[in-house]
Design a protein around this motif. Sequence first.
Motif, PDB file in Angstrom:
ATOM      1  N   VAL A   1       0.860  -1.177   0.000  1.00  0.00           N
ATOM      2  CA  VAL A   1       0.000   0.000   0.000  1.00  0.00           C
ATOM      3  C   VAL A   1       0.898   1.230   0.000  1.00  0.00           C
ATOM      4  CG1 VAL A   1      -1.837   1.261   1.161  1.00  0.00           C
ATOM      5  CG2 VAL A   1      -1.765  -1.233   1.304  1.00  0.00           C
TER       6      VAL A   1
ATOM      7  N   PRO B   1      -3.397   0.941   6.888  1.00  0.00           N
ATOM      8  CA  PRO B   1      -3.259   0.387   5.536  1.00  0.00           C
ATOM      9  C   PRO B   1      -3.901  -0.975   5.339  1.00  0.00           C
ATOM     10  CG  PRO B   1      -1.183   0.211   6.711  1.00  0.00           C
ATOM     11  CD  PRO B   1      -2.103   1.006   7.577  1.00  0.00           C
TER      12      PRO B   1
ATOM     13  N   ARG C   1      -2.940   0.281  -4.030  1.00  0.00           N
ATOM     14  CA  ARG C   1      -2.820  -1.029  -3.397  1.00  0.00           C
ATOM     15  C   ARG C   1      -2.428  -2.048  -4.465  1.00  0.00           C
ATOM     16  NH1 ARG C   1      -5.301  -1.732   1.775  1.00  0.00           N
ATOM     17  NH2 ARG C   1      -5.965   0.294   2.587  1.00  0.00           N
TER      18      ARG C   1
ATOM     19  N   GLU D   1      -3.679   6.977  -3.154  1.00  0.00           N
ATOM     20  CA  GLU D   1      -3.424   5.693  -2.509  1.00  0.00           C
ATOM     21  C   GLU D   1      -3.432   4.606  -3.577  1.00  0.00           C
ATOM     22  OE1 GLU D   1      -6.072   2.503  -0.034  1.00  0.00           O
ATOM     23  OE2 GLU D   1      -6.136   4.586   0.682  1.00  0.00           O
TER      24      GLU D   1
END
Length: 224
Positions: free
Chosen positions: A56, A220, A77, A75
Motif C-alpha cells: 500500500v 493500511p 494497493r 493511494e
Amino acid sequence: MLLWRRLGMVVIAGLITACSSHSTPPTTFATGYVGDRAVVRVWRKDDSQQHSTQLVTLSNALQDDNLWPDRHGGETRYLFVQDHLRGIKRTYRGTHPESLHLRFTDDGTVSFMQRQLDDRRESISEDEIALFQFDAKRVLELSEVLRTGSVRLRQGQLQGNRVLTCDGQNVSPDFDLLSLRWIAEQRQHRPEVTQRVAWLDAPAGTQLLLAEEDLCQWKPFASE
C-alpha cells in the motif's frame, strides 16, 4: 504540508547501510522514499501461507507540482501472489477524484479493468497498463531494498521536542537543524494546530518526510 521544496531532495540511498541482516524479515513493514513528484509512504505485508505480498502506498504530491495540478496525492494497493502481480487499485484525491482497478492473470494478461472519473468511466490504454505493471514491480523491489536496509517509516504527534508515535511510543527523532527550524516555524505560524510528522529512521540517519494534520487514524490493512 510537504517539506521538500524547502528542504531539498535527499537521496534515499544515503539512509541505507551496506550491510544486510540474515534474520527473518518482518511480515509487516512500513517505509518510504522521495520520488520525482511526490513523497511516498509504503506499507508491506507478506503472507507466507498464501505466498502473497500486499503493498500500500500513499503519495503526497510535492508543492507547486504542475504535473499534478488538481491532486493532493493518492493511494495505491498492489497484490502479488507467488511473485505475480494480480491486482492494482489506485485512488487519487483532489477536487476531481479518480479511481482505477486492474486485475491480472499469472501470465500478466488483464482480466479486469476499470477507471472511474467524476462523471464517467474511461478506458485504460495498453501503454498505461504496461506503466502500471512496471511501477508495481519497481515499488516491490524498492520495498525489499528499504526493508533490507532497515529504513523504517515512523509517524506521530509532536510534543515539545519529542514525538508520541502512532503506536504509543515516546521518542526523540534525530532531526537535522533545517528540519527543526521548519518545525519551529510551523509551530509559531500555526500554534492552534497539533503538529504531526512522518519521518524515515535508518541506521545511517533520520530524514523528516512531511507533516499533516492527521497521520495516525488511517490504517493500511484491515486486520490492523
